[in-house]
Scaffold this motif. Structure first.
Motif, PDB file in Angstrom:
ATOM      1  N   GLU A  56     -81.332  -2.196 -55.460  1.00 13.35           N
ATOM      2  CA  GLU A  56     -82.449  -1.582 -56.441  1.00 13.35           C
ATOM      3  C   GLU A  56     -82.936  -2.860 -57.410  1.00 13.35           C
ATOM      4  O   GLU A  56     -84.284  -3.047 -57.535  1.00 13.35           O
ATOM      5  CB  GLU A  56     -81.957  -0.398 -57.473  1.00 13.35           C
ATOM      6  N   MET A  57     -81.992  -3.510 -57.864  1.00 15.25           N
ATOM      7  CA  MET A  57     -82.359  -4.590 -58.814  1.00 15.25           C
ATOM      8  C   MET A  57     -83.498  -5.632 -58.063  1.00 15.25           C
ATOM      9  O   MET A  57     -84.263  -6.234 -58.633  1.00 15.25           O
ATOM     10  CB  MET A  57     -81.283  -5.408 -59.320  1.00 15.25           C
ATOM     11  N   MET A  58     -83.078  -5.977 -56.727  1.00 14.45           N
ATOM     12  CA  MET A  58     -83.940  -6.898 -56.045  1.00 14.45           C
ATOM     13  C   MET A  58     -85.148  -6.269 -55.264  1.00 14.45           C
ATOM     14  O   MET A  58     -85.781  -6.932 -54.519  1.00 14.45           O
ATOM     15  CB  MET A  58     -82.833  -7.343 -54.980  1.00 14.45           C
ATOM     16  N   GLU A  59     -85.221  -4.997 -55.182  1.00 15.45           N
ATOM     17  CA  GLU A  59     -86.296  -4.189 -54.740  1.00 15.45           C
ATOM     18  C   GLU A  59     -86.201  -4.387 -53.266  1.00 15.45           C
ATOM     19  O   GLU A  59     -87.229  -4.775 -52.641  1.00 15.45           O
ATOM     20  CB  GLU A  59     -87.658  -4.810 -55.242  1.00 15.45           C
ATOM     21  N   VAL A  60     -85.200  -3.976 -52.639  1.00 12.28           N
ATOM     22  CA  VAL A  60     -84.974  -4.449 -51.186  1.00 12.28           C
ATOM     23  C   VAL A  60     -84.120  -3.266 -50.615  1.00 12.28           C
ATOM     24  O   VAL A  60     -83.512  -2.361 -51.335  1.00 12.28           O
ATOM     25  CB  VAL A  60     -84.385  -5.750 -50.518  1.00 12.28           C
ATOM     26  N   GLU A  61     -84.149  -3.113 -49.439  1.00 14.66           N
ATOM     27  CA  GLU A  61     -83.203  -1.637 -48.655  1.00 14.66           C
ATOM     28  C   GLU A  61     -81.868  -2.001 -48.950  1.00 14.66           C
ATOM     29  O   GLU A  61     -81.378  -3.467 -49.127  1.00 14.66           O
ATOM     30  CB  GLU A  61     -83.864  -1.583 -47.482  1.00 14.66           C
ATOM     31  N   LYS A  62     -81.010  -1.079 -48.698  1.00 13.20           N
ATOM     32  CA  LYS A  62     -79.420  -1.295 -49.004  1.00 13.20           C
ATOM     33  C   LYS A  62     -79.253  -2.248 -47.944  1.00 13.20           C
ATOM     34  O   LYS A  62     -78.199  -3.151 -48.213  1.00 13.20           O
ATOM     35  CB  LYS A  62     -79.013   0.028 -49.029  1.00 13.20           C
ATOM     36  N   ALA A  63     -79.592  -2.067 -46.611  1.00 10.27           N
ATOM     37  CA  ALA A  63     -79.269  -2.705 -45.502  1.00 10.27           C
ATOM     38  C   ALA A  63     -79.522  -4.124 -45.603  1.00 10.27           C
ATOM     39  O   ALA A  63     -78.704  -5.040 -45.288  1.00 10.27           O
ATOM     40  CB  ALA A  63     -79.649  -2.243 -44.219  1.00 10.27           C
ATOM     41  N   THR A  64     -80.765  -4.486 -46.354  1.00  8.90           N
ATOM     42  CA  THR A  64     -81.118  -5.962 -46.435  1.00  8.90           C
ATOM     43  C   THR A  64     -80.103  -6.765 -47.470  1.00  8.90           C
ATOM     44  O   THR A  64     -79.659  -7.629 -47.431  1.00  8.90           O
ATOM     45  CB  THR A  64     -82.589  -5.950 -46.989  1.00  8.90           C
ATOM     46  N   ALA A  65     -79.803  -5.737 -48.596  1.00  9.65           N
ATOM     47  CA  ALA A  65     -78.928  -6.084 -49.586  1.00  9.65           C
ATOM     48  C   ALA A  65     -77.521  -6.573 -48.993  1.00  9.65           C
ATOM     49  O   ALA A  65     -76.986  -7.481 -49.263  1.00  9.65           O
ATOM     50  CB  ALA A  65     -78.926  -5.373 -50.686  1.00  9.65           C
ATOM     51  N   GLY A  66     -77.198  -5.656 -48.206  1.00  7.82           N
ATOM     52  CA  GLY A  66     -75.747  -5.881 -47.484  1.00  7.82           C
ATOM     53  C   GLY A  66     -75.921  -7.321 -46.572  1.00  7.82           C
ATOM     54  O   GLY A  66     -74.725  -7.935 -46.619  1.00  7.82           O
ATOM     55  N   ARG A  67     -76.954  -7.632 -45.895  1.00  4.41           N
ATOM     56  CA  ARG A  67     -76.904  -8.595 -44.980  1.00  4.41           C
ATOM     57  C   ARG A  67     -76.763  -9.719 -46.113  1.00  4.41           C
ATOM     58  O   ARG A  67     -76.011 -10.920 -45.598  1.00  4.41           O
ATOM     59  CB  ARG A  67     -78.113  -8.728 -44.106  1.00  4.41           C
TER      60      ARG A  67
END
Length: 174
Positions: A56-67
């Motif tokens: 949410e903070m980075m305005e990306v999808e959860k999967a993207t943040a996970g990678r």
């Protein structure tokens, strides 16, 4: 058709893009991407954020943040810890190495901005910062407020906008 070089939204966007491009060029030699640095910066400010909170903070999808987090774990820069009350929730923390990397890259960021502002006096730099903070505050409060009319800021008296130097279309007034 309006001259987009006189439209404040375009100029702000161009300045932000150019700052990012210059920053990327400068940190490339340190072996970190801007996206990775953004994760480190967010975690520096908010240690123990969850994957969802980081996304949410980075305005990306959860999967993207996970990678991104996976790559930072592999580099030894972050670690995941289970939430004591809920083992499904993983909190992310910077390692001491990441704190050192963050400090080095923060200096690069400061140098990049200093270079960008080199043609401004100290007074002008402070004034620019103060004005941008006010604009940011207006946008943040506007995002939190219920919609009033068709346009953002509707209901404001145009005279209360002071010497904005912009016409009603967001273009520099002549």
């Amino acid at each position: 058709m309006p001259n987009t070089e006189e439209y404040i939204g375009v100029v702000l966007s161009d300045v932000a893009r150019l700052l990012r491009t210059e920053f990327d060029r400068r940190v490339r030699r340190l072996g970190i991407t801007r996206a990775q640095w953004l994760v480190l910066t967010r975690l520096h400010r908010r240690p123990g954020a969850s994957h969802s909170e980081l996304a949410e903070m980075m305005e990306v999808e959860k999967a993207t943040a996970g990678r991104m987090i996976d790559r930072l774990v592999a580099n030894g820069w972050v670690e995941r810890r289970s939430e004591p009350g809920d083992k499904r929730v993983k909190r992310v923390y910077l390692t001491p190495e990441a704190e050192r990397v963050h400090k080095r890259i923060w200096r690069v960021a400061e140098d990049t901005v200093e270079t960008a502002l080199a043609d401004l006096s100290a007074r002008e730099s402070k004034q620019l910062f103060a004005l941008l903070q006010r604009v940011k505050g207006t946008l943040v409060s506007g995002a939190d407020a219920p919609a009033k009319g068709a346009a953002f800021g509707a209901g404001r008296n145009s005279a209360s906008r002071g010497t904005r130097r912009l016409n009603g279309n967001g273009r520099i007034a002549s």
